[in-house]
Design a protein around this motif. Sequence first.
Motif, PDB file in Angstrom:
ATOM      1  N   VAL A 197      53.044  80.430  28.061  1.00  0.00           N
ATOM      2  CA  VAL A 197      54.238  80.128  28.848  1.00  0.00           C
ATOM      3  C   VAL A 197      54.462  78.621  28.851  1.00  0.00           C
ATOM      4  O   VAL A 197      53.543  77.839  29.102  1.00  0.00           O
ATOM      5  CB  VAL A 197      54.088  80.641  30.295  1.00  0.00           C
ATOM      6  N   ASP A 198      55.671  78.211  28.574  1.00  0.00           N
ATOM      7  CA  ASP A 198      56.036  76.797  28.633  1.00  0.00           C
ATOM      8  C   ASP A 198      55.946  76.341  30.088  1.00  0.00           C
ATOM      9  O   ASP A 198      56.625  76.889  30.962  1.00  0.00           O
ATOM     10  CB  ASP A 198      57.457  76.614  28.102  1.00  0.00           C
ATOM     11  N   SER A 199      55.118  75.356  30.366  1.00  0.00           N
ATOM     12  CA  SER A 199      54.914  74.920  31.748  1.00  0.00           C
ATOM     13  C   SER A 199      56.203  74.411  32.386  1.00  0.00           C
ATOM     14  O   SER A 199      56.338  74.419  33.617  1.00  0.00           O
ATOM     15  CB  SER A 199      53.834  73.827  31.814  1.00  0.00           C
ATOM     16  N   LYS A 200      57.158  73.984  31.577  1.00  0.00           N
ATOM     17  CA  LYS A 200      58.421  73.511  32.134  1.00  0.00           C
ATOM     18  C   LYS A 200      59.230  74.649  32.760  1.00  0.00           C
ATOM     19  O   LYS A 200      60.171  74.397  33.516  1.00  0.00           O
ATOM     20  CB  LYS A 200      59.248  72.813  31.051  1.00  0.00           C
ATOM     21  N   LYS A 201      58.858  75.880  32.442  1.00  0.00           N
ATOM     22  CA  LYS A 201      59.546  77.026  33.025  1.00  0.00           C
ATOM     23  C   LYS A 201      58.888  77.512  34.316  1.00  0.00           C
ATOM     24  O   LYS A 201      59.413  78.407  34.976  1.00  0.00           O
ATOM     25  CB  LYS A 201      59.614  78.171  32.011  1.00  0.00           C
ATOM     26  N   LEU A 202      57.729  76.944  34.635  1.00  0.00           N
ATOM     27  CA  LEU A 202      57.064  77.313  35.885  1.00  0.00           C
ATOM     28  C   LEU A 202      57.851  76.752  37.059  1.00  0.00           C
ATOM     29  O   LEU A 202      58.372  75.637  37.007  1.00  0.00           O
ATOM     30  CB  LEU A 202      55.634  76.764  35.918  1.00  0.00           C
ATOM     31  N   ARG A 203      57.941  77.520  38.140  1.00  0.00           N
ATOM     32  CA  ARG A 203      58.640  77.036  39.327  1.00  0.00           C
ATOM     33  C   ARG A 203      57.928  77.524  40.581  1.00  0.00           C
ATOM     34  O   ARG A 203      57.212  78.522  40.563  1.00  0.00           O
ATOM     35  CB  ARG A 203      60.100  77.494  39.332  1.00  0.00           C
ATOM     36  N   GLY A 204      58.159  76.790  41.653  1.00  0.00           N
ATOM     37  CA  GLY A 204      57.521  77.143  42.911  1.00  0.00           C
ATOM     38  C   GLY A 204      57.009  75.915  43.627  1.00  0.00           C
ATOM     39  O   GLY A 204      57.595  74.829  43.538  1.00  0.00           O
ATOM     40  N   CYS A 205      55.896  76.072  44.339  1.00  0.00           N
ATOM     41  CA  CYS A 205      55.376  74.982  45.166  1.00  0.00           C
ATOM     42  C   CYS A 205      53.864  75.073  45.287  1.00  0.00           C
ATOM     43  O   CYS A 205      53.309  76.152  45.522  1.00  0.00           O
ATOM     44  CB  CYS A 205      56.006  75.048  46.564  1.00  0.00           C
ATOM     45  N   ILE A 206      53.209  73.942  45.091  1.00  0.00           N
ATOM     46  CA  ILE A 206      51.798  73.795  45.454  1.00  0.00           C
ATOM     47  C   ILE A 206      51.794  73.025  46.768  1.00  0.00           C
ATOM     48  O   ILE A 206      52.118  71.840  46.802  1.00  0.00           O
ATOM     49  CB  ILE A 206      51.005  73.028  44.381  1.00  0.00           C
ATOM     50  N   GLU A 207      51.465  73.711  47.843  1.00  0.00           N
ATOM     51  CA  GLU A 207      51.607  73.119  49.167  1.00  0.00           C
ATOM     52  C   GLU A 207      50.494  72.106  49.436  1.00  0.00           C
ATOM     53  O   GLU A 207      49.434  72.433  49.974  1.00  0.00           O
ATOM     54  CB  GLU A 207      51.608  74.200  50.246  1.00  0.00           C
ATOM     55  N   ASN A 208      50.747  70.870  49.076  1.00  0.00           N
ATOM     56  CA  ASN A 208      49.871  69.767  49.461  1.00  0.00           C
ATOM     57  C   ASN A 208      50.386  69.224  50.789  1.00  0.00           C
ATOM     58  O   ASN A 208      51.426  68.582  50.836  1.00  0.00           O
ATOM     59  CB  ASN A 208      49.894  68.653  48.404  1.00  0.00           C
ATOM     60  N   ASP A 209      49.671  69.483  51.849  1.00  0.00           N
ATOM     61  CA  ASP A 209      50.125  69.100  53.183  1.00  0.00           C
ATOM     62  C   ASP A 209      48.924  68.780  54.069  1.00  0.00           C
ATOM     63  O   ASP A 209      48.600  69.513  55.005  1.00  0.00           O
ATOM     64  CB  ASP A 209      50.956  70.240  53.789  1.00  0.00           C
ATOM     65  N   PRO A 210      48.230  67.671  53.783  1.00  0.00           N
ATOM     66  CA  PRO A 210      47.019  67.366  54.555  1.00  0.00           C
ATOM     67  C   PRO A 210      47.268  67.191  56.048  1.00  0.00           C
ATOM     68  O   PRO A 210      46.427  67.576  56.866  1.00  0.00           O
ATOM     69  CB  PRO A 210      46.503  66.075  53.913  1.00  0.00           C
ATOM     70  N   LEU A 211      48.426  66.631  56.425  1.00  0.00           N
ATOM     71  CA  LEU A 211      48.695  66.434  57.852  1.00  0.00           C
ATOM     72  C   LEU A 211      48.969  67.765  58.542  1.00  0.00           C
ATOM     73  O   LEU A 211      48.538  67.988  59.682  1.00  0.00           O
ATOM     74  CB  LEU A 211      49.872  65.472  58.041  1.00  0.00           C
ATOM     75  N   GLY A 212      49.686  68.652  57.865  1.00  0.00           N
ATOM     76  CA  GLY A 212      49.903  69.978  58.424  1.00  0.00           C
ATOM     77  C   GLY A 212      48.601  70.757  58.533  1.00  0.00           C
ATOM     78  O   GLY A 212      48.363  71.475  59.508  1.00  0.00           O
TER      79      GLY A 212
END
Length: 698
Positions: A197-212
Amino acid sequence: MKSDTKSKKLLQEFPVHTYEEWRAAAVELLKGKDFDKTLITKTYEGFDLQPIYRREDIANLPHLKQMPGTGNYVRGSKESGYLKQAWEISQEIIASTPEEFNAIALSELERGQSEINLVLDGSTRRGKDPSEDSTGSCCKGGCPCVGVSGLSLATLTDWETAFKGIHLDAVSLYIHAGASGLQLAGFWLALAKKQSVDSKKLRGCIENDPLGFLAMRGKYPVALEKAYDDMALLTKSLSGKAPQIQTLCANGMAYSNGGASAVQELAFVLATAIEYIREMQKRGLGIEAIESRIRLSFGIGPKYFTEVAKFRAARLLWAEIIKAFGGKASPYLFARTALWNKTQIDPYVNMLRTTTEAFSAAIGGVDAMHIGPFDEVVRRPDEFSRRIARNTHFILAEECDLNKVVDPAGGSFYIESLTDQIAGKAWALVQKIEAAGGMAAALKAGIPQAEVAAVADKKRAAISSRRDVIVGTNQYPNPVEKALEARSMDKETIRAKRAADVKKVAKAACDKCVSPDLDKLVEAATNGITLGGMTGILQKDATVTEIAAVPFRRASEDYEQLRKAIDASGKDAVLFQANMGPSRKYRLRADWTSGFYQVGGFKVLNDKDFKDADEAVAAYKASGAKIAIITSDDESYVTVVEPTAKALKAAGAYVLVAGAPGETEAAWRAAGVDDFVNVRVNNYQMLNNLLKKLGVLA
């Protein structure tokens, strides 16, 4: 001409009235009651809800002249609203093992889910392998936490199993990464590479939220500076490789589930995002590389119009914030039905709560949403509860036609005014956080925690006195309702299986093969390194960050504890209701009184009427109850309270009377009445005190 004549005649028959005329008419109808106290509602957000809103209230709001998808985006992030695409259906998938996750994910995707919402267990969020949590150090009660709160995911083989049959370029993926964002990105890209899979087609979110994460858990496994370094590295690395993946997230669930007001949650989310922007800029990223990588995540509270306004205010303030940093992107809003108002008692009512909450989020224009299954605060959701929650999305979009409108709240005097007020209050709180040195400094100083606690305490006080209603819990109880059956988990077996599975495929960690470089992490994951092995190298000698967490509370917990205490004691909490005289004279009072005690788990014996004290006392003695309450109408009380109270007291009862005693209190107490129940009595405190008298509570 005829049409103009009819219009003029209609206007003459129904002339426009002024606000002053309306208020004068309202005051007359109130018949002496105070206008402000009766018709103006105080909110936990710090402003007053008016009984009527007018054009004048929103006359100077600049966004009213803007079109959706333009200006400050109050009217929506896209000019077409949901016409081209509705919100992402992003239901959380709760599973312990990759095999279980895969089965649920495939089922949900086949039935319309459009974003995989990946909830990870405590070990994975902290970057640990299953074998590293054999002591269960991350769970309360000392139990192993592997697979308990979510998916255990430690190797590329695990990823392949979890996503078997799922094309990564065909579905969005939202990963609640905890402190493992950089490592999990390496595995995600490694799997994409393996799937060609072409990584440019990946979508979404990696939730980096240390304060949360800190606000929710109180502890983060690395120093914040290190966390920000990893966030910046990941954001830079993915800008070319996977430009559709969000790498920064400000999540307000810790505050929402702690009992915060809508203003507080909004302010703390925005203050968190501001801090992340500044920290990314310190590390060489321009605003154009940051603005589209941020996801703002909110809980959805129970106040419908307030929540609609909150999401609109979020876009308004975010547009101003981004503009101040030199950017222009619209915000991406994720919403999840909050847990604060969800109940274990009468849990099916949660279906109604989540439906209205989801409705408000859709009207508010969110981009993605999770609707909580009705049983999620009792047990791990099953296929039935997941289906009900998932299909709520389709009912709102397809049957309520919310996918066919653009900014349906636009122009509403009430909602536009609320939007402006919430934005103003939230911005003032953001400035307070900024004056304290930013969100990290404020959390370390305990400012958000104190702010939330103050509002949560007010809410709980209002609930205990039943000024705020929780249907089925502190009002309108169903005394014959059976509790949902909890589902047990063999936690040790899950942990042992996961540790064995990882051991089969794990390769020894290689210090030279792992470095804070995404390409090397992808290669290391492909070559068999485990999540724990990767973390051990990346976070070697890490310093733990600790603060006071925002306590997770639910509004119904106090009442649930009363009922649980009765069940645990093995004792019957029985209350005998001495209904004096014919039922028609006092039935409303008697029913109200029964409900007052049933919300605490009392079994109220209320099905008989008695003609005199002797008959009532005989029934009381046969009932086995230790508490009796006299109910009748005010006229009858003059003759029945004193003799009935004396007889009940002589029979050993703790005697109550339903109603306010007024001038007769002294005489009735002298006759044996111990206390009175009426609308002014604090419901929870009385229930608590009575259960102590029965020996149910210490």
